[in-house]
Scaffold this active site. Sequence first.
Site, PDB file in Angstrom:
ATOM      1  CG  ASN A 241      37.692  46.997  63.224  1.00  0.00           C
ATOM      2  OD1 ASN A 241      36.642  47.450  63.651  1.00  0.00           O
ATOM      3  ND2 ASN A 241      37.785  45.785  62.688  1.00  0.00           N
TER       4      ASN A 241
ATOM      5  CG  HIS B 247      32.968  39.373  66.660  1.00  0.00           C
ATOM      6  ND1 HIS B 247      32.158  39.036  65.599  1.00  0.00           N
ATOM      7  CD2 HIS B 247      34.056  39.964  66.120  1.00  0.00           C
ATOM      8  CE1 HIS B 247      32.734  39.396  64.463  1.00  0.00           C
ATOM      9  NE2 HIS B 247      33.889  39.976  64.751  1.00  0.00           N
TER      10      HIS B 247
ATOM     11  CG  ASP C 120      29.121  37.859  65.300  1.00  0.00           C
ATOM     12  OD1 ASP C 120      29.665  38.209  66.365  1.00  0.00           O
ATOM     13  OD2 ASP C 120      29.739  37.280  64.381  1.00  0.00           O
TER      14      ASP C 120
ATOM     15  CD  GLU D  41      35.103  42.583  62.331  1.00  0.00           C
ATOM     16  OE1 GLU D  41      35.186  41.442  62.828  1.00  0.00           O
ATOM     17  OE2 GLU D  41      36.089  43.214  61.896  1.00  0.00           O
TER      18      GLU D  41
ATOM     19  CD  GLU E 208      41.108  41.114  65.007  1.00  0.00           C
ATOM     20  OE1 GLU E 208      41.976  40.240  64.853  1.00  0.00           O
ATOM     21  OE2 GLU E 208      39.908  40.936  64.736  1.00  0.00           O
TER      22      GLU E 208
END
Length: 470
Positions: A210, A247, A278, A276, A169
């Site tokens: 990432n 996400h 979702d 990750e 990030e």
Amino acid sequence: MDSNATDRPRRSRGPARALLAGALGVIGAIAAVSLSVPAGAAESTLGAAAAQSGRYFGTAIAANKLSDSTYVSIANREFNMITAENEMKIDATEPNQGQFNFTQADRIYNWAVQNGKRVRGHTLAWHSQQPGWMQALSGSALRQAMINHINGVMSHYKGKIYAWDVVNEAFDDGSGGRRDSNLQRTGNDWIEVAFRTARAADPDAKLCYNDYNIENWTWAKTQGVYNMVRDFKQRGVPIDCVGFQAHFNSGSPYNSNFRTTLQSFAALGVDVQITELDIEGASPQTYAAVVNDCLAVPRCNGITVWGVRDSDSWRSYQNPLLFDGNGNKKSAYNAVLNALNSVGPTTSPSPTPPVSPSPTPPVSPSPGTSPQPGGCSATIRTVNSWPGGFQSEVTVQAGSAALNGWTVSWSWPGGQSITQLWNGTVSGSGSSVTVSNAPYNGTVPAGSSTTFGFTANGSAATPTLTCTRA
Ligand code: 9MR
């Protein structure tokens, strides 16, 4: 607390929920899938279904839930790649400077390998979840502490980790530039120093960058990370993979151009992983679309969802996962399993994309198109191709004077048509195409270059380009 993670920007780009263009309803999709899979061929768990094409299907695990039998039995049955949700982060592994603690991280690592699973390492250099002592550092002391931390954690797990999220990030949400942080203020080279340190510490681990909000190909942040990875590959900075957190929610909705993003990064010569996943509301169609995007890209190694049950999620109120709070499979689970099974055992990811790009994209003009003093030139290369379509990148090169606006034009030889274009403004009709600079990339310093890209229908072509300064 990760302020950025909880305060994700609410964007209003495009429709609130991007619908998968031409998507079948989930019932139709499942019916279509079951027709294409021979009876008895389908696997019954996510990990086994993904393994048919050489991919993995993973989840994030929290150490304090390893005593929850429902949680453990689902996790053990369905997933074959494990990420520690928090236990390998900086605050957990080096709570006091120079004193490493792997108690919780090892609980997860040991559970994973004892159950035949591989492990993704998350994460080594990040602005968030730094212990207090690191937050208080700056300059060369912080730079050295980052290097020591990478060496300390990677040596503990040397040879044992499939892929490390070396840097997490590091880009800003709006601008496409770097995020301000204490690490960034140590100098712009902090990311490549982290990767070089990591390669030396464990040459067997894949090294990933990432991030979140880099799934939509048209977003500036995506382009910012893409440009960094391209630069790293050109200069030989060791990077093996890019992790797309994925996400998805109403502020950062899934867009079907995610596949273009995965293809474009893969064409730079890195693996891509969904790290990750979702999805707010867990739409089965959107889950299937994400899986199909990964399956369409040979260098997409696998998918990790960020938790087991909705109640385990960092965003539990969004019900974004594949199992409900009681551990029951949701319709999104069936959509994912069917998408994985639809590939079957024959299509395995290969280490190279179908059309391998040159490892160093041409930034200098090809013979015969050298820029006139004060003029510009443009070169085109095919980044990727598939039956009925292709993706290209055009490099616009300034001559001996800076450009303050540019236009590139060409004629298609065989009925090709552009379906999506980025970093430029397209016009033209029939076989004639004209692309002018976007509002933000018209200024090109003397001797420098900029790029735009597009996807198109038809056979891949490399027509002669004409570049004109504004
Ligand atoms: O899921 C994690 C949550 O338990 C933590 O409180 C949070 C703290 O930063 O981190 C969450 O995981 C984040 C991941 O490490 C990096 N990408 C965003 C994830 C969700 O915030």
